[in-house]
Motif scaffolding. Structure first.
Motif, PDB file in Angstrom:
ATOM      1  N   ILE A 113      74.851 -65.108 -34.727  1.00 57.53           N
ATOM      2  CA  ILE A 113      74.774 -66.197 -35.702  1.00 57.53           C
ATOM      3  C   ILE A 113      76.177 -66.720 -36.041  1.00 57.53           C
ATOM      4  CG2 ILE A 113      74.006 -66.819 -38.029  1.00 57.53           C
ATOM      5  CD1 ILE A 113      71.812 -64.638 -37.573  1.00 57.53           C
ATOM      6  N   TYR A 114      77.133 -65.804 -36.163  1.00 57.72           N
ATOM      7  CA  TYR A 114      78.514 -66.236 -36.419  1.00 57.72           C
ATOM      8  C   TYR A 114      78.993 -67.168 -35.313  1.00 57.72           C
ATOM      9  CZ  TYR A 114      78.830 -62.599 -40.006  1.00 57.72           C
ATOM     10  OH  TYR A 114      78.635 -61.831 -41.112  1.00 57.72           O
ATOM     11  N   ASP A 115      78.642 -66.839 -34.071  1.00 58.85           N
ATOM     12  CA  ASP A 115      79.048 -67.700 -32.952  1.00 58.85           C
ATOM     13  C   ASP A 115      78.484 -69.098 -33.115  1.00 58.85           C
ATOM     14  OD1 ASP A 115      80.586 -65.922 -31.646  1.00 58.85           O
ATOM     15  OD2 ASP A 115      79.082 -65.340 -30.152  1.00 58.85           O
ATOM     16  N   ARG A 116      77.230 -69.158 -33.483  1.00 62.29           N
ATOM     17  CA  ARG A 116      76.608 -70.477 -33.630  1.00 62.29           C
ATOM     18  C   ARG A 116      77.244 -71.248 -34.779  1.00 62.29           C
ATOM     19  NH1 ARG A 116      70.163 -69.819 -33.630  1.00 62.29           N
ATOM     20  NH2 ARG A 116      70.209 -72.045 -33.144  1.00 62.29           N
ATOM     21  N   LEU A 117      77.598 -70.555 -35.840  1.00 64.85           N
ATOM     22  CA  LEU A 117      78.190 -71.226 -37.001  1.00 64.85           C
ATOM     23  C   LEU A 117      79.692 -71.455 -36.826  1.00 64.85           C
ATOM     24  CD1 LEU A 117      76.391 -69.324 -39.910  1.00 64.85           C
ATOM     25  CD2 LEU A 117      75.931 -71.648 -39.141  1.00 64.85           C
ATOM     26  N   GLY A 118      80.234 -70.933 -35.730  1.00 64.36           N
ATOM     27  CA  GLY A 118      81.657 -71.137 -35.463  1.00 64.36           C
ATOM     28  C   GLY A 118      82.573 -70.391 -36.414  1.00 64.36           C
ATOM     29  N   VAL A 119      82.146 -69.219 -36.895  1.00 67.39           N
ATOM     30  CA  VAL A 119      83.038 -68.441 -37.767  1.00 67.39           C
ATOM     31  C   VAL A 119      83.461 -67.162 -37.053  1.00 67.39           C
ATOM     32  CG1 VAL A 119      81.954 -69.334 -39.851  1.00 67.39           C
ATOM     33  CG2 VAL A 119      81.244 -67.125 -38.976  1.00 67.39           C
ATOM     34  N   LYS A 120      84.624 -66.667 -37.440  1.00 57.56           N
ATOM     35  CA  LYS A 120      85.067 -65.429 -36.806  1.00 57.56           C
ATOM     36  C   LYS A 120      85.818 -64.542 -37.792  1.00 57.56           C
ATOM     37  CE  LYS A 120      89.528 -66.881 -35.200  1.00 57.56           C
ATOM     38  NZ  LYS A 120      90.636 -66.378 -34.497  1.00 57.56           N
ATOM     39  N   PHE A 121      85.933 -63.293 -37.422  1.00 58.85           N
ATOM     40  CA  PHE A 121      86.566 -62.306 -38.301  1.00 58.85           C
ATOM     41  C   PHE A 121      87.660 -61.562 -37.542  1.00 58.85           C
ATOM     42  CE2 PHE A 121      82.355 -63.152 -39.750  1.00 58.85           C
ATOM     43  CZ  PHE A 121      82.547 -63.373 -41.099  1.00 58.85           C
ATOM     44  N   ASP A 122      88.675 -61.183 -38.277  1.00 59.57           N
ATOM     45  CA  ASP A 122      89.735 -60.393 -37.657  1.00 59.57           C
ATOM     46  C   ASP A 122      89.564 -58.930 -37.988  1.00 59.57           C
ATOM     47  OD1 ASP A 122      91.428 -62.726 -36.716  1.00 59.57           O
ATOM     48  OD2 ASP A 122      91.158 -63.170 -38.843  1.00 59.57           O
ATOM     49  N   SER A 123      88.747 -58.628 -38.976  1.00 59.81           N
ATOM     50  CA  SER A 123      88.531 -57.240 -39.360  1.00 59.81           C
ATOM     51  C   SER A 123      87.102 -57.037 -39.851  1.00 59.81           C
ATOM     52  CB  SER A 123      89.512 -56.855 -40.474  1.00 59.81           C
ATOM     53  OG  SER A 123      89.049 -55.713 -41.156  1.00 59.81           O
ATOM     54  N   TYR A 124      86.527 -55.946 -39.418  1.00 60.42           N
ATOM     55  CA  TYR A 124      85.192 -55.567 -39.900  1.00 60.42           C
ATOM     56  C   TYR A 124      85.299 -54.262 -40.694  1.00 60.42           C
ATOM     57  CZ  TYR A 124      82.902 -59.079 -36.934  1.00 60.42           C
ATOM     58  OH  TYR A 124      82.472 -60.252 -36.357  1.00 60.42           O
ATOM     59  N   ASN A 125      86.421 -54.070 -41.336  1.00 64.09           N
ATOM     60  CA  ASN A 125      86.568 -52.867 -42.154  1.00 64.09           C
ATOM     61  C   ASN A 125      85.672 -52.996 -43.372  1.00 64.09           C
ATOM     62  OD1 ASN A 125      88.445 -51.667 -40.505  1.00 64.09           O
ATOM     63  ND2 ASN A 125      90.197 -52.494 -41.617  1.00 64.09           N
ATOM     64  N   GLY A 126      84.615 -52.224 -43.386  1.00 63.62           N
ATOM     65  CA  GLY A 126      83.676 -52.315 -44.484  1.00 63.62           C
ATOM     66  C   GLY A 126      83.924 -51.235 -45.527  1.00 63.62           C
ATOM     67  N   GLU A 127      82.961 -51.073 -46.409  1.00 58.62           N
ATOM     68  CA  GLU A 127      83.129 -50.133 -47.519  1.00 58.62           C
ATOM     69  C   GLU A 127      83.404 -48.711 -47.040  1.00 58.62           C
ATOM     70  OE1 GLU A 127      80.521 -50.494 -50.871  1.00 58.62           O
ATOM     71  OE2 GLU A 127      79.798 -52.442 -50.158  1.00 58.62           O
ATOM     72  N   ARG A 128      82.745 -48.345 -45.966  1.00 54.46           N
ATOM     73  CA  ARG A 128      82.883 -46.985 -45.451  1.00 54.46           C
ATOM     74  C   ARG A 128      84.292 -46.664 -44.976  1.00 54.46           C
ATOM     75  NH1 ARG A 128      80.121 -42.885 -43.604  1.00 54.46           N
ATOM     76  NH2 ARG A 128      80.483 -42.425 -41.423  1.00 54.46           N
ATOM     77  N   PHE A 129      84.970 -47.696 -44.499  1.00 53.54           N
ATOM     78  CA  PHE A 129      86.341 -47.538 -44.022  1.00 53.54           C
ATOM     79  C   PHE A 129      87.243 -46.958 -45.119  1.00 53.54           C
ATOM     80  CE2 PHE A 129      90.579 -49.525 -43.530  1.00 53.54           C
ATOM     81  CZ  PHE A 129      90.930 -49.048 -42.276  1.00 53.54           C
ATOM     82  N   TYR A 130      86.836 -47.161 -46.370  1.00 54.43           N
ATOM     83  CA  TYR A 130      87.691 -46.750 -47.489  1.00 54.43           C
ATOM     84  C   TYR A 130      87.362 -45.358 -48.029  1.00 54.43           C
ATOM     85  CZ  TYR A 130      89.131 -51.444 -46.849  1.00 54.43           C
ATOM     86  OH  TYR A 130      89.609 -52.578 -46.250  1.00 54.43           O
ATOM     87  N   THR A 131      86.426 -44.685 -47.358  1.00 56.98           N
ATOM     88  CA  THR A 131      86.017 -43.351 -47.811  1.00 56.98           C
ATOM     89  C   THR A 131      87.220 -42.460 -48.121  1.00 56.98           C
ATOM     90  OG1 THR A 131      84.091 -43.576 -46.385  1.00 56.98           O
ATOM     91  CG2 THR A 131      84.550 -41.381 -47.241  1.00 56.98           C
ATOM     92  N   ASP A 132      88.178 -42.415 -47.189  1.00 59.96           N
ATOM     93  CA  ASP A 132      89.327 -41.515 -47.392  1.00 59.96           C
ATOM     94  C   ASP A 132      90.523 -42.232 -48.017  1.00 59.96           C
ATOM     95  OD1 ASP A 132      90.022 -43.152 -45.337  1.00 59.96           O
ATOM     96  OD2 ASP A 132      90.544 -41.555 -43.914  1.00 59.96           O
ATOM     97  N   LYS A 133      90.297 -43.427 -48.525  1.00 60.67           N
ATOM     98  CA  LYS A 133      91.432 -44.185 -49.079  1.00 60.67           C
ATOM     99  C   LYS A 133      91.308 -44.401 -50.586  1.00 60.67           C
ATOM    100  CE  LYS A 133      92.165 -46.408 -44.631  1.00 60.67           C
ATOM    101  NZ  LYS A 133      91.153 -45.540 -43.962  1.00 60.67           N
ATOM    102  N   MET A 134      90.267 -43.788 -51.177  1.00 61.09           N
ATOM    103  CA  MET A 134      90.052 -44.000 -52.616  1.00 61.09           C
ATOM    104  C   MET A 134      90.841 -43.015 -53.475  1.00 61.09           C
ATOM    105  SD  MET A 134      86.013 -44.953 -52.755  1.00 61.09           S
ATOM    106  CE  MET A 134      85.436 -43.852 -51.494  1.00 61.09           C
ATOM    107  N   GLN A 135      91.015 -41.792 -52.926  1.00 58.11           N
ATOM    108  CA  GLN A 135      91.629 -40.745 -53.748  1.00 58.11           C
ATOM    109  C   GLN A 135      93.001 -41.146 -54.318  1.00 58.11           C
ATOM    110  OE1 GLN A 135      89.672 -38.202 -54.713  1.00 58.11           O
ATOM    111  NE2 GLN A 135      91.332 -37.892 -56.205  1.00 58.11           N
ATOM    112  N   PRO A 136      93.892 -41.712 -53.495  1.00 55.62           N
ATOM    113  CA  PRO A 136      95.197 -42.092 -54.068  1.00 55.62           C
ATOM    114  C   PRO A 136      95.059 -43.072 -55.241  1.00 55.62           C
ATOM    115  CG  PRO A 136      95.235 -42.289 -51.663  1.00 55.62           C
ATOM    116  CD  PRO A 136      93.826 -41.971 -52.041  1.00 55.62           C
TER     117      PRO A 136
END
Ligand code: ARG
Length: 560
Positions: free
Chosen positions: A239-262
């Motif tokens: 769908i993104y292709d059809r709408l002509g949008v793109k992303f440089d990062s798909y870092n979602g909420e889970r990516f931050y699992t080990d980054k919350m403690q600090p």
């Protein structure tokens, strides 16, 4: 030529920087008095004079030249008439030279803008509610890039939470690999819905255990999770292709699992964490907001905790100039809290965070409302628009080549334009007939204008565009030329306000002016000098309109 700057350079007001004067100069809605106007009200206080007197005094000392043909004062406004021939020549030459770059700028050079948009939830429907964030974010991405910014498009995936434990449990009980492989996200979503209506106590407990397993890196649980994630992304990327949008990062909420403690540690260190019913919160009462929840009583993190970690990560990784969140206004409070907590943490860059809020989209066709538990998938809306576009083309132009391709551009363009035409904060009711109308303020209307211009250009191959030294400019020509000259400003305004609708409206305005010109002035059959000038106007309109539409993610068919 940058007329506002040119005019600003001729004016001096004691104590007011030239850049401020420039930013006050505007194109009046009614051009009877002039093509540009400077309101003098803001200077009254500093100069201790009435705006009327200021405008009159300024008018008396500015002399016309070959760019500005007339200067006058009226009711506190200083009005300027642009030399028509000069404007026509300079604008058309500039557009011819710059082509696809016309409207672009370098103001963003060396600056990075993060745009968090679309941000879909794994294994959940990609529905009509995601339309605005996806196309507003996508347009802002292109607009800022056009202005020279480095842009980082981020899809902050919703891929964290107990629902994934539920999904695994449902799959284990009722799922079937073949079906999920075949029907992908639809099959997965059904499992999830079924869990929510049929799960037993036992399954609930099992789901919690699966979630724990995902968290602890259990291989089998993570394989399933990754599978669900992959098939969701495969689906949305189409769908993104059809709408002509793109992303440089798909870092979602889970990516931050080990980054919350600090972040949690820092909150503690700075004395910002407070216990409340066993949970850890940042008290925001002094700012008139409910507390921001950081850790639940069982120690689990929350949406806000992950967003705090994401903000830290983005600042450290991209050193952004601005970080935008294109998220519905329902989350106003969340972002106000988030930005306030960052401020309390002493992050001076908290001021660079922007919640780009937008309103709701609902369908005119009530039968498809989400309230009845039926989800309106975005893909279905797009497909329906494309089908309808195909029908219209079949009626209007049955012999057209590549009908499918044209229908795709028209249908997708209609969806995007429909979502972008209004001020973004307004709730909109999506109507298939309205967005596909050839006459209204639509993407189709703009595309059709391009096709019209294209057909003129196609018949004019080899004909001269050489402009006369002192062109005669009639009223219709002048309106088009002024609109053409205004495009770079429209791009900047859209960026300043985070408002792609400025460009959508611009495209409609230019189309209307071009169509008036097209119907009232002979082009191909005009005498040679006049024909050259009108062809140059047509070329320039086509270039500019295409540039405007492409910033919105809308393609232009050659014929339709
Ligand atoms: N996934 C969220 C939702 O569907 C939107 C996330 C927006 N971005 C963010 N950084 N909070 O509501």
């Amino acid at each position: 030529m940058d007329y506002k700057k040119y005019i600003a350079d001729k004016i001096s007001v004691e104590g007011v920087p030239s850049a401020d004067i420039e930013s006050l100069i505007a194109v009046p809605p009614n051009t009877d008095m002039g093509d540009y106007a400077l309101p003098c009200f803001r200077f009254a206080k500093a100069l201790k004079k009435s705006p009327v007197a200021i405008a009159q005094e300024l008018a008396a000392v500015i002399s016309p030249d070959d760019v500005i043909s007339e200067v006058s004062a009226l009711n506190g406004y200083l009005n300027f008439r642009i030399d028509k021939a000069g404007l026509l020549r300079s604008t058309l030459l500039r557009i011819e030279t710059e082509g696809a770059d016309y409207g672009s700028a370098h103001i963003g050079e060396g600056k990075t803008i993060c745009i968090d948009y679309s941000s879909v939830n794994i294994a959940k429907p990609f529905h009509i509610g995601h339309l605005s964030t996806t196309v507003i974010g996508g347009a802002l991405y292109k607009i800022f890039a056009f202005l020279g910014y480095k842009v980082v498009g981020i899809n902050h995936l919703g891929d964290y939470g107990t629902q994934f434990g539920k999904l695994i449990s449902a799959y284990k009980h009722w799922g079937n690999r073949e079906d999920v492989e075949k029907r992908g996200i639809f099959a997965v979503n059904e499992l999830y819905v079924r869990f929510n209506s049929e799960a037993t106590e036992e399954m609930e407990a099992e789901a919690r255990e699966y979630f724990r397993l995902i968290e602890n890196g259990d291989k089998a649980a993570n394989e399933l999770f990754d599978w669900f994630k992959a098939l969701t992304l495969k689906y949305v990327n189409k769908i993104y292709d059809r709408l002509g949008v793109k992303f440089d990062s798909y870092n979602g909420e889970r990516f931050y699992t080990d980054k919350m403690q600090p972040v949690i540690d820092e909150l503690k260190e700075k004395g910002l964490l407070k216990e409340s019913n066993g949970a850890q919160v940042v008290d925001l009462e002094a700012y008139g907001m409910p507390p921001c929840l950081i850790l639940r009583s069982d120690g689990a993190s929350l949406y806000a905790t992950r967003d705090l970690a994401a903000a830290y990560y983005r600042k450290a990784t991209y050193d952004f100039y601005k970080c935008l969140y294109v998220v519905a206004y329902q989350q106003n409070l969340h972002f106000k809290q988030l930005f306030k907590v960052l401020e309390l943490l002493g992050k001076e860059w908290a001021k660079d965070m922007v919640h780009v809020a937008y309103g709701m989209v609902s369908l005119e066709d009530g039968a498809m409302s989400t309230r009845k538990g039926k989800v309106v998938w975005l893909e279905d809306v797009i497909n329906k628009c494309v089908e309808k576009a195909l029908k219209v083309i079949d009626e209007k132009n049955p012999d057209l080549a590549d009908k499918r391709e044209v229908a795709e551009k028209v249908g997708v363009g209609a969806v995007i334009f429909g979502a972008l035409y209004n001020n973004k904060i307004k709730d909109i009711v999506f109507s298939y007939d309205k967005v596909l109308s050839f006459e209204g303020e639509t993407g189709v209307y703009c595309q059709y204008t391009c096709a019209r211009a294209n057909s003129v250009v196609g018949k004019a191959e080899g004909m001269s565009r050489e402009l006369p030294e002192k062109p005669d400019v009639n009223a219709e020509e002048f309106e088009v030329v002024k609109a053409l000259a205004a495009f770079p400003d429209a791009v900047k305004e859209a960026a300043d306000k985070y408002e792609p609708s400025v460009i959508a409206r611009y495209a409609v305005d230019l189309s209307q002016k071009f169509n008036k010109f097209y119907f009232e002035c002979k082009i191909l059959s005009a005498e040679e000098g006049v024909r050259a000038q009108r062809l140059a106007i047509t070329d320039a309109t086509l270039i500019t309109l295409k540039n405007a539409l492409s910033l919105l993610g809308i393609g232009v068919p050659e014929k339709m």
